[in-house]
Design a protein around this motif. Structure first.
Motif, PDB file in Angstrom:
ATOM      1  N   LEU A  29       0.927  -1.370   0.132  1.00 37.05           N
ATOM      2  CA  LEU A  29       0.470   0.269   0.203  1.00 37.05           C
ATOM      3  C   LEU A  29       1.193   1.483   0.041  1.00 37.05           C
ATOM      4  O   LEU A  29       2.082   1.169   0.496  1.00 37.05           O
ATOM      5  N   PRO A  30       0.505   1.888  -0.590  1.00 39.01           N
ATOM      6  CA  PRO A  30      -1.086   2.548  -1.314  1.00 39.01           C
ATOM      7  C   PRO A  30      -1.089   2.280  -2.728  1.00 39.01           C
ATOM      8  O   PRO A  30      -0.128   1.911  -3.271  1.00 39.01           O
ATOM      9  N   GLU A  31      -2.204   2.553  -2.792  1.00 41.50           N
ATOM     10  CA  GLU A  31      -2.590   1.559  -4.132  1.00 41.50           C
ATOM     11  C   GLU A  31      -1.801   2.679  -6.065  1.00 41.50           C
ATOM     12  O   GLU A  31      -1.648   1.809  -6.255  1.00 41.50           O
ATOM     13  N   ARG A  32      -1.231   3.695  -5.017  1.00 45.09           N
ATOM     14  CA  ARG A  32      -0.723   4.466  -6.422  1.00 45.09           C
ATOM     15  C   ARG A  32      -0.254   5.295  -5.770  1.00 45.09           C
ATOM     16  O   ARG A  32      -0.706   6.211  -4.509  1.00 45.09           O
ATOM     17  N   LEU A  33       1.117   6.527  -6.360  1.00 44.19           N
ATOM     18  CA  LEU A  33       2.028   7.882  -6.132  1.00 44.19           C
ATOM     19  C   LEU A  33       2.255   6.886  -4.588  1.00 44.19           C
ATOM     20  O   LEU A  33       2.353   7.879  -3.532  1.00 44.19           O
ATOM     21  N   VAL A  34       3.301   6.045  -4.580  1.00 45.61           N
ATOM     22  CA  VAL A  34       4.180   5.566  -3.716  1.00 45.61           C
ATOM     23  C   VAL A  34       5.045   6.635  -3.299  1.00 45.61           C
ATOM     24  O   VAL A  34       5.611   6.815  -4.435  1.00 45.61           O
ATOM     25  N   ARG A  35       5.575   7.364  -3.011  1.00 47.40           N
ATOM     26  CA  ARG A  35       6.883   8.218  -2.270  1.00 47.40           C
ATOM     27  C   ARG A  35       7.726   7.810  -1.526  1.00 47.40           C
ATOM     28  O   ARG A  35       7.442   6.410  -0.734  1.00 47.40           O
ATOM     29  N   GLY A  36       9.015   7.950  -2.161  1.00 46.65           N
ATOM     30  CA  GLY A  36      10.409   7.515  -1.789  1.00 46.65           C
ATOM     31  C   GLY A  36      11.287   7.309  -2.488  1.00 46.65           C
ATOM     32  O   GLY A  36      12.535   7.089  -2.059  1.00 46.65           O
ATOM     33  N   PHE A  37      10.915   6.809  -3.490  1.00 44.76           N
ATOM     34  CA  PHE A  37      11.622   6.265  -4.355  1.00 44.76           C
ATOM     35  C   PHE A  37      12.440   7.550  -5.140  1.00 44.76           C
ATOM     36  O   PHE A  37      12.134   8.033  -5.409  1.00 44.76           O
ATOM     37  N   SER A  38      13.547   6.835  -5.291  1.00 49.50           N
ATOM     38  CA  SER A  38      14.307   8.280  -6.828  1.00 49.50           C
ATOM     39  C   SER A  38      15.623   6.929  -7.275  1.00 49.50           C
ATOM     40  O   SER A  38      15.894   5.968  -7.094  1.00 49.50           O
ATOM     41  N   VAL A  39      15.950   7.897  -8.548  1.00 42.42           N
ATOM     42  CA  VAL A  39      17.131   6.884  -9.465  1.00 42.42           C
ATOM     43  C   VAL A  39      18.358   7.909  -9.388  1.00 42.42           C
ATOM     44  O   VAL A  39      17.989   9.336  -9.474  1.00 42.42           O
ATOM     45  N   ARG A  40      19.163   7.562  -9.129  1.00 39.59           N
ATOM     46  CA  ARG A  40      20.392   9.185  -8.956  1.00 39.59           C
ATOM     47  C   ARG A  40      21.493   8.638  -9.951  1.00 39.59           C
ATOM     48  O   ARG A  40      21.970   7.394  -9.785  1.00 39.59           O
ATOM     49  N   ASP A  41      22.577   9.294  -9.842  1.00 35.78           N
ATOM     50  CA  ASP A  41      23.676   9.103 -10.836  1.00 35.78           C
ATOM     51  C   ASP A  41      24.336   8.919  -9.299  1.00 35.78           C
ATOM     52  O   ASP A  41      24.710   8.999  -8.050  1.00 35.78           O
ATOM     53  N   ALA A  42      26.067   8.967 -10.458  1.00 32.28           N
ATOM     54  CA  ALA A  42      26.896   7.673  -9.257  1.00 32.28           C
ATOM     55  C   ALA A  42      27.273   9.140  -7.905  1.00 32.28           C
ATOM     56  O   ALA A  42      27.877   8.700  -7.098  1.00 32.28           O
ATOM     57  N   ALA A  43      26.941  10.365  -8.245  1.00 39.38           N
ATOM     58  CA  ALA A  43      27.675  11.887  -7.114  1.00 39.38           C
ATOM     59  C   ALA A  43      26.366  11.502  -6.195  1.00 39.38           C
ATOM     60  O   ALA A  43      25.706  12.192  -4.985  1.00 39.38           O
ATOM     61  N   GLY A  44      25.312  10.797  -6.478  1.00 35.89           N
ATOM     62  CA  GLY A  44      24.042  10.864  -5.693  1.00 35.89           C
ATOM     63  C   GLY A  44      22.179  11.374  -5.564  1.00 35.89           C
ATOM     64  O   GLY A  44      22.260  11.737  -5.344  1.00 35.89           O
ATOM     65  N   ALA A  45      22.884  12.482  -6.837  1.00 36.10           N
ATOM     66  CA  ALA A  45      22.097  13.430  -7.961  1.00 36.10           C
ATOM     67  C   ALA A  45      21.099  13.045  -7.832  1.00 36.10           C
ATOM     68  O   ALA A  45      20.898  11.898  -8.935  1.00 36.10           O
ATOM     69  N   ASP A  46      19.287  13.264  -7.827  1.00 36.24           N
ATOM     70  CA  ASP A  46      18.737  12.467  -7.945  1.00 36.24           C
ATOM     71  C   ASP A  46      18.493  12.685  -9.626  1.00 36.24           C
ATOM     72  O   ASP A  46      18.216  14.380  -9.945  1.00 36.24           O
ATOM     73  N   LEU A  47      18.184  12.070  -9.956  1.00 37.85           N
ATOM     74  CA  LEU A  47      17.578  12.234 -11.934  1.00 37.85           C
ATOM     75  C   LEU A  47      16.836  12.991 -12.147  1.00 37.85           C
ATOM     76  O   LEU A  47      16.370  13.626 -13.020  1.00 37.85           O
ATOM     77  N   GLY A  48      15.446  13.430 -11.672  1.00 36.08           N
ATOM     78  CA  GLY A  48      14.198  13.598 -11.812  1.00 36.08           C
ATOM     79  C   GLY A  48      13.268  12.599 -13.085  1.00 36.08           C
ATOM     80  O   GLY A  48      12.714  13.594 -13.319  1.00 36.08           O
ATOM     81  N   LEU A  49      13.637  11.518 -12.933  1.00 40.88           N
ATOM     82  CA  LEU A  49      13.337  10.593 -13.794  1.00 40.88           C
ATOM     83  C   LEU A  49      11.141  10.167 -13.149  1.00 40.88           C
ATOM     84  O   LEU A  49      10.680  10.042 -14.216  1.00 40.88           O
ATOM     85  N   LEU A  50      11.137   9.957 -11.928  1.00 34.61           N
ATOM     86  CA  LEU A  50      10.307   9.641 -11.638  1.00 34.61           C
ATOM     87  C   LEU A  50       8.657  10.124 -11.347  1.00 34.61           C
ATOM     88  O   LEU A  50       9.465  11.472 -10.610  1.00 34.61           O
ATOM     89  N   PHE A  51       8.299   9.952 -11.963  1.00 27.21           N
ATOM     90  CA  PHE A  51       6.892  10.518 -11.995  1.00 27.21           C
ATOM     91  C   PHE A  51       5.742   9.673 -11.372  1.00 27.21           C
ATOM     92  O   PHE A  51       4.670  10.200 -11.315  1.00 27.21           O
ATOM     93  N   ASP A  52       5.319   8.567 -11.702  1.00 20.77           N
ATOM     94  CA  ASP A  52       4.747   7.860 -10.537  1.00 20.77           C
ATOM     95  C   ASP A  52       5.346   6.234  -9.680  1.00 20.77           C
ATOM     96  O   ASP A  52       6.124   6.111 -10.741  1.00 20.77           O
ATOM     97  N   ALA A  53       5.020   6.046  -8.770  1.00 23.29           N
ATOM     98  CA  ALA A  53       5.064   4.410  -8.518  1.00 23.29           C
ATOM     99  C   ALA A  53       4.058   3.942  -7.568  1.00 23.29           C
ATOM    100  O   ALA A  53       3.068   4.862  -7.232  1.00 23.29           O
ATOM    101  N   MET A  54       3.764   2.580  -7.760  1.00 19.97           N
ATOM    102  CA  MET A  54       2.607   1.696  -7.532  1.00 19.97           C
ATOM    103  C   MET A  54       2.553   0.392  -7.392  1.00 19.97           C
ATOM    104  O   MET A  54       3.427  -0.264  -7.832  1.00 19.97           O
ATOM    105  N   PRO A  55       1.593  -0.191  -6.623  1.00 16.80           N
ATOM    106  CA  PRO A  55       2.270  -1.691  -6.177  1.00 16.80           C
ATOM    107  C   PRO A  55       1.201  -1.934  -7.330  1.00 16.80           C
ATOM    108  O   PRO A  55       0.070  -0.992  -7.880  1.00 16.80           O
ATOM    109  N   ASP A  56       1.917  -2.977  -8.454  1.00 18.47           N
ATOM    110  CA  ASP A  56       1.181  -3.582  -9.708  1.00 18.47           C
ATOM    111  C   ASP A  56       0.125  -4.925  -8.886  1.00 18.47           C
ATOM    112  O   ASP A  56       1.143  -5.824  -9.141  1.00 18.47           O
ATOM    113  N   PRO A  57      -1.143  -4.949  -9.291  1.00 13.45           N
ATOM    114  CA  PRO A  57      -1.743  -6.047  -8.482  1.00 13.45           C
ATOM    115  C   PRO A  57      -1.782  -7.561  -9.665  1.00 13.45           C
ATOM    116  O   PRO A  57      -2.484  -8.336  -9.879  1.00 13.45           O
ATOM    117  N   ARG A  58      -1.574  -6.928 -10.718  1.00 15.57           N
ATOM    118  CA  ARG A  58      -1.006  -8.024 -11.744  1.00 15.57           C
ATOM    119  C   ARG A  58       0.444  -8.897 -11.520  1.00 15.57           C
ATOM    120  O   ARG A  58      -0.109 -10.229 -11.711  1.00 15.57           O
TER     121      ARG A  58
END
Length: 463
Positions: free
Chosen positions: A387-416
């Motif tokens: 849970l929750p079903e949509r817009l899970v917060r806390g994930f990030s994709v980062r470069d080698a220096a630890g900077a957030d690449l700003g790629l993520l726009f949504d995260a959700m558990p996949d019921p499939r």
């Protein structure tokens, strides 16, 4: 006839694997003769514990033993010195319980710095072996450091300064709520078994200060003080609750945190003569201080997560999703949540709840799609649904220096694909980038399972 060791009013005796406890106790006496003992439960003798000869009194001292006291209580122990059938002296010890003892160790978030407002209410089956060495009904705050006989807890004060300080501290303290009492209440209510708490935590301390090699310093070391307190409570415990790591999170030059943590657990189990002693600990939460290095704070969480693979009979819960009462200390409501999470894990480790799982933990991550613009993260150990079903917060994709690449726009558990969370990205994952959950000092993390366990922070994971 006086009792001076072994038993005290309000005490919890540690039960054995068969759910029973024994006690050796004694004291001073002017009379000589046989010591007879009985144990009462309410208005009747406890079954199998009517009057019986249990020891001797001579040369100004007496001693006795009782065995096979069943878990529960409260009990009242009565003792008499008799000579040729005549009672010469007697005493009683009221309000004895048999159950499980848990050590509360670590730094300030185990000591408890929550605001003393809307605190956890006491429970008749939960007691506290106060740092002064007196058994009392457990109520907030549990830790009173300067009342310990061990100088390591006196904040650098002399004994005279400490004695002068204690009355004011008792009167004016407005913080001190922790996770120990909520933990114990949840456990006692789930099992009906009394719980005794042994507070030994000390705020601001690091793994070097808890070094088992300092055990011979006795009350001048945290480890030595812990051993003394456990011995004074009877020498046997059901488990350890541990919350430490923030001090290392401040380090600009990292120390060997993981090695020291594992050595601590191994030493405790050796010194308590309990190789399978349950060890439950908390993955550190948030901090709102600009001077704290985000990479080191993140690393401490990851090392705590990795320690689980090296520690049998252990469990970890996270505080990464919980609120604070100041810039670094968990709030009183947060401690109630942590106590509940730890109690559920204790029940699982003790085999009392065989359906309970340890909570959502990272398993693996895969990139998906022709454009590599999705990441599927697989979790294990979760209860029910993620849970929750949509817009899970806390994930990030980062470069080698630890900077957030700003790629993520949504995260959700996949019921499939039950057990997975799908990250949706605005562009392909660059080579050499890494995935994190709960990066930095003050992340917003929302992934939980149906039992209320929060997913532990992790990363870096190379993508």
């Amino acid at each position: 006839m006086k009792i001076t060791r072994g038993l005290a009013p309000c005490q919890v005796l540690q039960r054995d694997a068969h759910g029973r406890a024994a006690a050796e106790f004694g004291g001073t006496a002017s009379a000589e003769g046989e010591v007879w003992v009985r144990v009462r439960h309410g208005a009747e003798d406890l079954e199998g514990h009517g009057w019986r000869k249990a020891g001797l009194a001579h040369d100004g001292a007496w001693e006795a033993k009782v065995a096979s006291l069943p878990a529960g209580g409260p009990y009242r122990l009565e003792a008499e010195i008799r000579h040729e059938g005549h009672k010469l002296a007697g005493l009683h010890v009221p309000d004895l319980l048999v159950g499980d003892l848990w050590v509360l160790a670590g730094q300030s978030n185990m000591e408890g710095v929550g605001v003393l407002r809307d605190v956890e209410a006491p429970h008749p089956l939960v007691r506290n072996f106060e740092m002064s060495g007196v058994w009392k009904r457990a109520e907030e705050p549990l830790h009173w450091l300067p009342e310990s006989p061990d100088p390591v807890h006196w904040w650098g004060m002399s004994e005279a300064q400490r004695n002068e300080f204690i009355p004011t501290y008792r009167k004016d303290r407005d913080r001190g709520a922790g996770l120990g009492l909520p933990f114990a209440k949840h456990l006692a209510e789930a099992t009906g078994v009394p719980i005794g708490l042994l507070p030994v935590a000390h705020g601001g301390t690091n793994m070097d200060q808890w070094d088992p090699a300092k055990r011979d310093m006795a009350g001048n070391s945290l480890y030595g003080s812990m051993l003394r307190h456990v011995k004074a409570a009877g020498g046997r415990v059901a488990g350890i609750l541990w919350y430490q790591g923030e001090s290392e999170g401040f380090e600009q030059e990292p120390s060997p945190f993981l090695d020291r943590s594992l050595a601590f657990v191994n030493a405790v189990r050796h010194d308590f003569d309990a190789p399978e002693l349950p060890f439950l600990y908390v993955q550190i939460g948030r901090v709102v201080m600009p001077e704290v290095p985000a990479r080191r704070w993140t690393e401490i969480r990851e090392l705590q997560r990795l320690a689980l693979d090296k520690l049998a009979h252990s469990a970890m819960v996270t505080a990464v999703d919980l609120p604070l009462d100041d810039a670094i200390h968990m709030s009183t409501p947060a401690h109630k949540v942590l106590g509940m999470r730890l109690a559920k894990q204790a029940l699982r480790l003790m085999g009392r709840d065989k359906k309970m799982k340890p909570g959502p933990a990272f398993k693996r991550a895969d990139t998906e799609g022709e454009k590599r613009d999705r990441v599927r993260i697989w979790f294990e150990g979760f209860n029910g649904d993620l849970l929750p079903e949509r817009l899970v917060r806390g994930f990030s994709v980062r470069d080698a220096a630890g900077a957030d690449l700003g790629l993520l726009f949504d995260a959700m558990p996949d019921p499939r694909e039950p057990g997975s969370v799908l990250l949706m990205l605005r562009a392909a994952v660059p080579e050499g980038s890494s995935l994190f959950y709960g990066f930095g000092t003050d992340p917003v993390c929302t992934l939980t399972d149906s039992e209320g366990f929060a997913a532990s922070a992790f990363g870096p994971v190379r993508l």
